[in-house]
Design an enzyme around this catalytic site. Structure first.
Site, PDB file in Angstrom:
ATOM      1  N   ASP A 154       0.600  -1.321   0.098  1.00 31.11           N
ATOM      2  CA  ASP A 154      -0.231   0.031   0.170  1.00 31.11           C
ATOM      3  C   ASP A 154       0.684   0.845  -0.188  1.00 31.11           C
ATOM      4  O   ASP A 154       1.647   0.816   0.784  1.00 31.11           O
ATOM      5  CB  ASP A 154      -0.909   0.407   1.270  1.00 31.11           C
TER       6      ASP A 154
ATOM      7  N   GLU B 172     -12.075   3.161  -6.236  1.00 35.32           N
ATOM      8  CA  GLU B 172     -10.609   1.894  -6.531  1.00 35.32           C
ATOM      9  C   GLU B 172     -10.776   2.254  -7.736  1.00 35.32           C
ATOM     10  O   GLU B 172     -11.815   0.746  -8.427  1.00 35.32           O
ATOM     11  CB  GLU B 172     -11.142   1.001  -6.271  1.00 35.32           C
TER      12      GLU B 172
ATOM     13  N   HIS C   3      -0.953  -0.701  -4.301  1.00 29.39           N
ATOM     14  CA  HIS C   3      -1.744  -0.177  -4.400  1.00 29.39           C
ATOM     15  C   HIS C   3      -1.659   1.142  -4.529  1.00 29.39           C
ATOM     16  O   HIS C   3      -1.309   1.520  -2.975  1.00 29.39           O
ATOM     17  CB  HIS C   3      -2.705  -0.890  -3.498  1.00 29.39           C
TER      18      HIS C   3
ATOM     19  N   GLU D 217     -12.965 -14.055   6.270  1.00 31.02           N
ATOM     20  CA  GLU D 217     -13.152 -13.044   6.478  1.00 31.02           C
ATOM     21  C   GLU D 217     -14.163 -12.489   4.789  1.00 31.02           C
ATOM     22  O   GLU D 217     -13.364 -12.384   3.846  1.00 31.02           O
ATOM     23  CB  GLU D 217     -11.678 -12.180   6.402  1.00 31.02           C
TER      24      GLU D 217
ATOM     25  N   ASN E  67     -19.399  -8.084   8.385  1.00 32.05           N
ATOM     26  CA  ASN E  67     -19.734  -6.306   9.080  1.00 32.05           C
ATOM     27  C   ASN E  67     -21.372  -6.614   8.760  1.00 32.05           C
ATOM     28  O   ASN E  67     -22.146  -7.434   7.813  1.00 32.05           O
ATOM     29  CB  ASN E  67     -19.000  -5.131   8.847  1.00 32.05           C
TER      30      ASN E  67
ATOM     31  N   HIS F  32     -19.516  -7.898  13.199  1.00 31.32           N
ATOM     32  CA  HIS F  32     -19.373  -6.887  13.747  1.00 31.32           C
ATOM     33  C   HIS F  32     -19.628  -5.921  12.890  1.00 31.32           C
ATOM     34  O   HIS F  32     -19.513  -5.619  12.421  1.00 31.32           O
ATOM     35  CB  HIS F  32     -17.281  -6.824  13.673  1.00 31.32           C
ATOM     36  N   THR F  33     -20.311  -4.140  13.844  1.00 33.15           N
ATOM     37  CA  THR F  33     -20.438  -3.053  13.891  1.00 33.15           C
ATOM     38  C   THR F  33     -20.026  -1.987  14.198  1.00 33.15           C
ATOM     39  O   THR F  33     -19.668  -2.390  14.577  1.00 33.15           O
ATOM     40  CB  THR F  33     -22.024  -3.763  12.903  1.00 33.15           C
TER      41      THR F  33
ATOM     42  N   ASP G 183     -10.272  -6.510   9.767  1.00 35.89           N
ATOM     43  CA  ASP G 183      -9.638  -7.751   9.833  1.00 35.89           C
ATOM     44  C   ASP G 183      -8.689  -7.791  10.886  1.00 35.89           C
ATOM     45  O   ASP G 183      -9.092  -8.151  11.280  1.00 35.89           O
ATOM     46  CB  ASP G 183      -8.076  -7.408   8.631  1.00 35.89           C
TER      47      ASP G 183
HETATM   48  P1  8BR Z   1     -14.845  -3.021   8.320  1.00 38.40           P
HETATM   49  O1  8BR Z   1     -13.709  -2.289   8.328  1.00 38.40           O
HETATM   50  O2  8BR Z   1     -15.017  -4.570   7.999  1.00 38.40           O
HETATM   51  O3  8BR Z   1     -16.717  -2.183   8.160  1.00 38.40           O
HETATM   52  O4  8BR Z   1     -15.111  -2.709   9.985  1.00 38.40           O
HETATM   53  C1  8BR Z   1     -14.910  -1.341  10.067  1.00 38.40           C
HETATM   54  C2  8BR Z   1     -14.827  -1.703  11.771  1.00 38.40           C
HETATM   55  O5  8BR Z   1     -14.535  -0.900  12.533  1.00 38.40           O
HETATM   56  C3  8BR Z   1     -16.506  -1.476  12.192  1.00 38.40           C
HETATM   57  O6  8BR Z   1     -17.408  -2.641  12.577  1.00 38.40           O
HETATM   58  C4  8BR Z   1     -16.526  -0.796  13.545  1.00 38.40           C
HETATM   59  O7  8BR Z   1     -17.003  -1.619  14.432  1.00 38.40           O
HETATM   60  C5  8BR Z   1     -14.737  -0.367  13.687  1.00 38.40           C
HETATM   61  N1  8BR Z   1     -14.207   1.026  14.040  1.00 38.40           N
HETATM   62  C6  8BR Z   1     -14.558   2.577  13.670  1.00 38.40           C
HETATM   63 BR1  8BR Z   1     -15.082   1.744  11.831  1.00 38.40          BR
HETATM   64  N2  8BR Z   1     -13.803   3.041  14.130  1.00 38.40           N
HETATM   65  C7  8BR Z   1     -13.978   3.142  15.579  1.00 38.40           C
HETATM   66  C8  8BR Z   1     -13.511   3.913  15.678  1.00 38.40           C
HETATM   67  N3  8BR Z   1     -12.838   5.292  16.326  1.00 38.40           N
HETATM   68  N4  8BR Z   1     -13.533   2.916  17.357  1.00 38.40           N
HETATM   69  C9  8BR Z   1     -13.143   1.668  17.419  1.00 38.40           C
HETATM   70  N5  8BR Z   1     -13.330   0.961  16.529  1.00 38.40           N
HETATM   71  C10 8BR Z   1     -14.266   1.628  15.087  1.00 38.40           C
END
Ligand code: 8BR
EC number: 2.7.1.-
Length: 456
Positions: free
Chosen positions: A33, A87, A175, A270, A296, A343-344, A442
């Site tokens: 990257d 991208e 990238h 993943e 997610n 995860h969200t 990840d």
């Molecule tokens: P994805 O890239 O698979 O969407 O995962 C991103 C994840 O990072 C989110 O689901 C969230 O839980 C976490 N995240 C984000 Br975005 N911002 C964050 C923060 N400021 N502090 C902690 N976790 C965070």
């Protein structure tokens, strides 16, 4: 108070157990990257040189790929104008040379497998075998020191060495990531939010290229590990110009999974966002060969579009906990997979076919790793994860917790018994002004998967 104690215990338990893991395999995507922070004057000068009008046409009529400088700068301006992550693939050598000469501010290891190698091998110090489609010096130098290995042939013998000790004159899979802050102005265009444009000059990961050590000696590689994390399949296309299709790649992946299963290696997939619907469907089809999947809410909704219905997909996207629980149950019904980790922003869920407190502790540990990553941009040592204990636990998730308590009377310490399944729920740590949010997903998935199986 409850969560504070659970978080502290989980951290201790995970850190104590992590050295038990004998080896992790990470495949398949690793790349370089390149990060460049855009500069207004430089950008305007370059665009004026090519001809502003022709570049501006591309903003309105996006080419979705790059075969000229107009496409490159048009893509960058479009990304800025919309504040959107875009991208595009770089199709010709001349533009690739131009990008290389334009230079960068930072280099980082990229690709999910590459990023996870520096975390699992570099920070958690678990012996890690990583697949590198190519191993040029520029990329090898981005792996941190530690028990990170690539398999190489010495004569007929397969050996494991650190990527830096296996450098070859191979292709640089780059990238190019062009970042801009909110409010960034160029000509009369202003960015409504911070984001990035990516010029992808990497033919190998785009087709999930596997190097010969993996093709010829996968069985030997699999024998040396306890856990495997597979990623990078989200880029697959229906067919390629040489007549091959995604199926050719998936056949090979399935044969790898058969070998992993034969040796009792637990595997995690993943599930990154997969734009091609047919490929997405086929990926759902191979989930039954994995032990675990991580995703997610956006990725879950895209799966529900296929195995469920539009209404549920929409509700999942809104992030409410009950539709998400329905959706992961549906996914488990459809695939028979043992573990689903969702995860969200603000909370994580894990649905498992087995009952264990370690599932919850692993989610808590992953939340600390995520907060550490958000705070530092890059986790360099386990103490960074420990420091995240001081980040406040997300207040808004407590509302969801109360709803869960009402619905499930036996909800206790984040665990719900669902007859033949267990649901774990944890409110996460949220960093208020994150340094970066790249690669957090990840970090969450791999930390939870690896620490859970270390503790169990
Ligand atoms: P994805 O890239 O698979 O969407 O995962 C991103 C994840 O990072 C989110 O689901 C969230 O839980 C976490 N995240 C984000 Br975005 N911002 C964050 C923060 N400021 N502090 C902690 N976790 C965070």
């Amino acid at each position: 108070k409850l969560w504070k104690n659970l978080y502290m215990n989980a951290f201790e338990n995970a850190v104590n157990a992590i050295p038990n893991v004998e080896g992790v395999l990470l495949a398949y995507n690793t790349n370089i990257d390149v990060i460049k922070y855009l500069n207004k004057d430089d950008l305007e000068r370059r665009i004026n040189q090519i001809g502003k009008e022709r570049v501006f046409e591309v903003i309105k009529a996006p080419t979705e790929r790059i075969s000229s400088l107009e496409h490159l700068f048009g893509g960058i301006l479009r990304s800025i104008k919309l504040g959107k992550a875009i991208e595009w693939f770089v199709e010709n050598e001349e533009i690739r040379r131009y990008l290389r000469e334009w230079g960068w501010d930072e280099l980082r290891i990229g690709g999910q497998a590459g990023i996870m190698a520096n975390l699992i091998g570099g920070v958690y110090r678990i012996p890690t075998i990583v697949h590198v489609p190519q191993n040029p010096k520029l990329q090898a130098d981005l792996f941190v020191d530690g028990p990170i290995y690539v398999p190489i042939f010495e004569g007929k013998e397969l050996k494991l060495v650190h990527p830096k000790e296996a450098v070859k004159e191979e292709n640089e899979l780059i990238h190019y990531i062009y970042e801009f802050p909110r409010g960034f102005q160029v000509f009369d265009i202003q960015a409504p939010r911070e984001n990035r444009f990516i010029a992808n000059a990497d033919d190998y990961n785009a087709r999930v290229y596997m190097r010969k050590e993996f093709k010829e000696s996968f069985e030997k590689i699999a024998k040396g590990v306890e856990l495997a994390i597979i990623s990078g399949l989200q880029v697959l296309k229906e067919y390629y110009s040489d007549g091959t299709t995604y199926r050719d790649v998936l056949d090979r992946v399935e044969s790898h999974l058969n070998i992993l299963n034969r040796y009792g290696v637990r595997s995690h997939f993943e599930f990154a966002y997969t734009p091609n619907r047919l490929v997405r469907e086929e990926l759902i089809g191979i989930l039954s060969k994995f032990t675990s999947v991580g995703l997610n809410e956006v990725e879950l909704a895209s799966i529900v579009e296929i195995i469920g219905d539009e209404t549920l997909a929409k509700e999942v996207l809104e992030g409410h906990v009950f539709p998400i629980i329905d959706a992961i149950n549906l996914l488990m019904d459809e695939t028979g997979i043992d573990r689903i980790h969702l995860h969200t922003y603000g909370y994580y869920l894990a649905l498992t076919k087995y009952r264990s407190e370690e599932v919850r502790d692993a989610l808590l540990f992953a939340s600390l790793a995520a907060a550490a990553k958000a705070m530092k941009g890059n986790i360099e040592k386990i103490d960074h994860v420990k420091d995240a204990l001081s980040v406040p636990t997300n207040e808004r998730a407590i509302v969801f917790e109360e709803e869960l308590e009402k619905e499930f009377t036996e909800f206790e310490n984040g665990l719900i018994d669902m007859v033949d399944r267990q649901l774990a729920f944890v409110p996460t740590k949220i960093v208020t002004s994150p340094k970066s949010t790249v690669g957090i997903g990840d970090t969450i998935s791999s930390s939870a998967f690896v620490s859970e199986f270390a503790m169990r």
